[in-house]
Scaffold this active site. Sequence first.
Site, PDB file in Angstrom:
ATOM      1  N   ASP A  56       2.796  -0.594  44.923  1.00  0.00           N
ATOM      2  CA  ASP A  56       2.668  -1.615  43.882  1.00  0.00           C
ATOM      3  C   ASP A  56       1.764  -2.734  44.405  1.00  0.00           C
ATOM      4  OD1 ASP A  56       4.551  -0.065  42.657  1.00  0.00           O
ATOM      5  OD2 ASP A  56       6.129  -1.584  42.618  1.00  0.00           O
ATOM      6  N   HIS A 108       1.391  -1.783  36.151  1.00  0.00           N
ATOM      7  CA  HIS A 108       2.504  -2.573  36.718  1.00  0.00           C
ATOM      8  C   HIS A 108       2.736  -3.847  35.905  1.00  0.00           C
ATOM      9  CE1 HIS A 108       5.511  -3.456  39.604  1.00  0.00           C
ATOM     10  NE2 HIS A 108       4.842  -4.374  40.296  1.00  0.00           N
ATOM     11  N   HIS A 112       4.560 -10.969  35.952  1.00  0.00           N
ATOM     12  CA  HIS A 112       5.567 -10.311  36.783  1.00  0.00           C
ATOM     13  C   HIS A 112       6.958 -10.843  36.428  1.00  0.00           C
ATOM     14  CE1 HIS A 112       7.217  -8.324  40.379  1.00  0.00           C
ATOM     15  NE2 HIS A 112       6.103  -7.600  40.326  1.00  0.00           N
ATOM     16  N   HIS A 202       4.527  -1.251  49.040  1.00  0.00           N
ATOM     17  CA  HIS A 202       3.711  -2.281  48.412  1.00  0.00           C
ATOM     18  C   HIS A 202       2.418  -2.469  49.195  1.00  0.00           C
ATOM     19  CE1 HIS A 202       7.763  -3.103  46.930  1.00  0.00           C
ATOM     20  NE2 HIS A 202       7.197  -3.700  45.899  1.00  0.00           N
TER      21      HIS A 202
END
Length: 245
Positions: A56, A108, A112, A202
């Site tokens: 990610d 993604h 966020h 990540h």
Amino acid sequence: MLRLKRTLLFSAITLVFTAATIFVTGTPVTKANTDVKPKAIYKVETDKKLVALTFDISWGNKVPEPVLEVLKKQQVKKATFFLSGPWTLRHPEIAKQIKDMGYEIGNHGNLHKDFSNYPDSWIREQVQLSEKSIHQVTGVKTKLIRTPNGDFNPRVIGCLNGMGYKVIQWNTDSLDWKNPGVQNIVTRVTKRVVPGDIILMHASDSSKQIVEALPQILDNLRKQGYQFVTVSELLSNASVSSKVQ
């Protein structure tokens, strides 16, 4: 007599409802299709030693390129990167590099934030914004999504499925974003991995130890006999083992 009339009335209403549903959706109402629940994908059931490495990225430019260098040096040609929309626009050269190296790109999200806290209209808007940004930079039309923070519920999954997306979670979490120590990251992945696994890592700047841990993870997994594939390739190799939270 009154009970008979009520029964007949209820039956008539049921027939009308069923007919209307078939007319609108083209699908008869059955117990099988009313009981179907939206699901996220954690891994696949397979006897093959296949794993999907996933990364990610939502912040920074210090870690992504070193991660790509490790993958190149280790000759890992298959991995899946989930990119946020804003990050992709801020660092188009890195996003293009991911695409040019042949890695799979997933969505993604944009902001966020946890999708489950917002209505479907907001979710669709956020996903479309990120989708547009990724396509603008890389030319990729995303079909896989990992929600920010891995947050979802059945409603969120249903909304994303309705947009044509498969919701991808993970079975093995490296916890690299917590920076628990290089060896702890390596051990978590290499001791928990199973055939058909989706491994979460990540390549954001918050993951300060992944660059050092990654070569050891790759070497260890190869020694165990694992081959690296994209998420899409993994899904094509077996039936999906899913669960809902």
